[in-house]
Design a protein around this motif. Sequence first.
Motif, PDB file in Angstrom:
ATOM      1  N   GLN A  65       0.731  -1.250   0.038  1.00 24.86           N
ATOM      2  CA  GLN A  65       0.037  -0.061   0.164  1.00 24.86           C
ATOM      3  C   GLN A  65       0.980   1.055  -0.011  1.00 24.86           C
ATOM      4  OE1 GLN A  65      -2.373   0.841   3.534  1.00 24.86           O
ATOM      5  NE2 GLN A  65      -3.839   1.765   2.330  1.00 24.86           N
ATOM      6  N   ILE A  66       1.962   1.190   0.832  1.00 29.43           N
ATOM      7  CA  ILE A  66       2.710   2.368   1.045  1.00 29.43           C
ATOM      8  C   ILE A  66       3.571   2.788  -0.075  1.00 29.43           C
ATOM      9  CG2 ILE A  66       4.513   3.470   2.241  1.00 29.43           C
ATOM     10  CD1 ILE A  66       3.292   1.938   4.868  1.00 29.43           C
ATOM     11  N   LYS A  67       4.108   1.557  -0.834  1.00 27.02           N
ATOM     12  CA  LYS A  67       4.875   1.880  -1.989  1.00 27.02           C
ATOM     13  C   LYS A  67       3.891   2.669  -3.140  1.00 27.02           C
ATOM     14  CE  LYS A  67       8.251  -2.120  -1.716  1.00 27.02           C
ATOM     15  NZ  LYS A  67       8.812  -3.253  -2.323  1.00 27.02           N
ATOM     16  N   GLY A  68       2.655   2.365  -3.217  1.00 28.58           N
ATOM     17  CA  GLY A  68       1.969   2.957  -4.162  1.00 28.58           C
ATOM     18  C   GLY A  68       1.586   4.467  -3.834  1.00 28.58           C
ATOM     19  N   TRP A  69       1.916   4.885  -2.632  1.00 30.65           N
ATOM     20  CA  TRP A  69       1.660   6.208  -2.213  1.00 30.65           C
ATOM     21  C   TRP A  69       2.657   7.312  -2.815  1.00 30.65           C
ATOM     22  CZ3 TRP A  69       0.910   6.117   3.887  1.00 30.65           C
ATOM     23  CH2 TRP A  69      -0.232   5.488   3.940  1.00 30.65           C
ATOM     24  N   SER A  70       2.252   8.500  -2.816  1.00 33.96           N
ATOM     25  CA  SER A  70       3.084   9.501  -3.369  1.00 33.96           C
ATOM     26  C   SER A  70       3.876  10.046  -2.475  1.00 33.96           C
ATOM     27  CB  SER A  70       2.166  10.871  -3.734  1.00 33.96           C
ATOM     28  OG  SER A  70       1.554  11.282  -2.373  1.00 33.96           O
ATOM     29  N   ARG A  71       5.100  10.680  -2.748  1.00 34.96           N
ATOM     30  CA  ARG A  71       6.190  11.136  -1.882  1.00 34.96           C
ATOM     31  C   ARG A  71       5.300  11.980  -0.618  1.00 34.96           C
ATOM     32  NH1 ARG A  71      11.204  11.665  -1.673  1.00 34.96           N
ATOM     33  NH2 ARG A  71      12.499  13.162  -0.799  1.00 34.96           N
ATOM     34  N   ALA A  72       4.348  12.952  -0.908  1.00 38.28           N
ATOM     35  CA  ALA A  72       3.905  13.740  -0.158  1.00 38.28           C
ATOM     36  C   ALA A  72       2.946  12.983   0.698  1.00 38.28           C
ATOM     37  CB  ALA A  72       2.724  14.786  -0.834  1.00 38.28           C
TER      38      ALA A  72
END
Length: 95
Positions: A65-72
């Motif tokens: 899940q977190i790998k798919g998140w934006s840098r922000a």
Amino acid sequence: MAFWTYMLKCADGHFYVGHSDNLEARIAAHQSGTIGGYTHSRRPLELVWCETFGSREEALAAERQIKGWSRAKKRALIAGDWDLISELARCRSRG
């Protein structure tokens, strides 16, 4: 047995997300370069976030899940800013 999802900040400013059942050993392996791949040429590394889970499946799901998140959104997670994480999730779902 506990399992960890963790985020490292690489020397080049990028983030790496992984999971492990032995956080200290895994980070030491990343730092020493014994783990090849993404972090090998981006050392030194800094642990900026981690969370424990009850099973490997939960830790892996969080990693994905977190790998798919934006840098922000990753920065908001590091800061523990759940309001911003929610706002960023709403903004993305509208676009």
